[in-house]
Design a protein around this motif. Sequence first.
Motif, mmCIF file in Angstrom:
data_model
loop_
_atom_site.group_PDB
_atom_site.id
_atom_site.type_symbol
_atom_site.label_atom_id
_atom_site.label_comp_id
_atom_site.label_asym_id
_atom_site.label_seq_id
_atom_site.Cartn_x
_atom_site.Cartn_y
_atom_site.Cartn_z
ATOM 1 N N ASP A 171 3.554 36.100 12.714
ATOM 2 C CA ASP A 171 3.641 36.448 11.993
ATOM 3 C C ASP A 171 3.905 38.300 12.018
ATOM 4 N N VAL A 172 4.682 38.720 11.071
ATOM 5 C CA VAL A 172 4.785 40.580 11.054
ATOM 6 C C VAL A 172 3.686 40.592 9.988
ATOM 7 N N ARG A 173 3.553 42.112 9.728
ATOM 8 C CA ARG A 173 2.295 42.982 9.716
ATOM 9 C C ARG A 173 3.506 44.522 9.671
ATOM 10 N N GLN A 174 2.630 45.330 8.882
ATOM 11 C CA GLN A 174 3.619 46.626 9.385
ATOM 12 C C GLN A 174 2.560 47.217 10.492
ATOM 13 N N SER A 175 1.836 46.892 11.199
ATOM 14 C CA SER A 175 1.522 47.718 12.647
ATOM 15 C C SER A 175 1.649 46.828 13.699
ATOM 16 N N TYR A 176 1.259 45.094 12.710
ATOM 17 C CA TYR A 176 1.812 44.512 14.703
ATOM 18 C C TYR A 176 2.166 43.340 14.127
ATOM 19 N N VAL A 177 3.178 42.697 14.865
ATOM 20 C CA VAL A 177 3.563 41.511 15.255
ATOM 21 C C VAL A 177 2.770 40.401 15.969
ATOM 22 N N MET A 178 2.480 39.313 15.179
ATOM 23 C CA MET A 178 1.639 38.472 16.448
ATOM 24 C C MET A 178 2.465 37.208 17.329
ATOM 25 N N SER A 180 12.087 39.299 12.903
ATOM 26 C CA SER A 180 11.028 38.226 12.038
ATOM 27 C C SER A 180 10.657 37.414 12.081
ATOM 28 N N LYS A 181 9.937 36.903 11.250
ATOM 29 C CA LYS A 181 8.568 36.356 11.356
ATOM 30 C C LYS A 181 10.283 35.236 11.353
#
Length: 85
Positions: free
Chosen positions: A21-28, A2-3
């Motif tokens: 950052d967490v998005r549907q298709s990637y994690v930064m 999680s962020k």
Amino acid sequence: MSKDEIITIGKDERIKIMVTDVRQSYVMLGVEAPDGTKVYRNELYKRIQNNIKCYESEACFCCDEEDMANSQEMNTLKSEGQSDE
């Protein structure tokens, strides 16, 4: 993950990997490391290693100027015992 989650590496806890950052298709991810520590994405690290092999050969025509500079820097780190290889 999680962020704002953080992974700490090493006894002295000087290397940290943070989820920024967490998005549907990637994690930064963000990396915090001591000054002078080189941090590479794996695909770039492999490219540098391959370029070192090419650079060390007698006829190196496969590398551009940036690749050559990265390869020379990685060679220096290897000779100083600082490479993660």
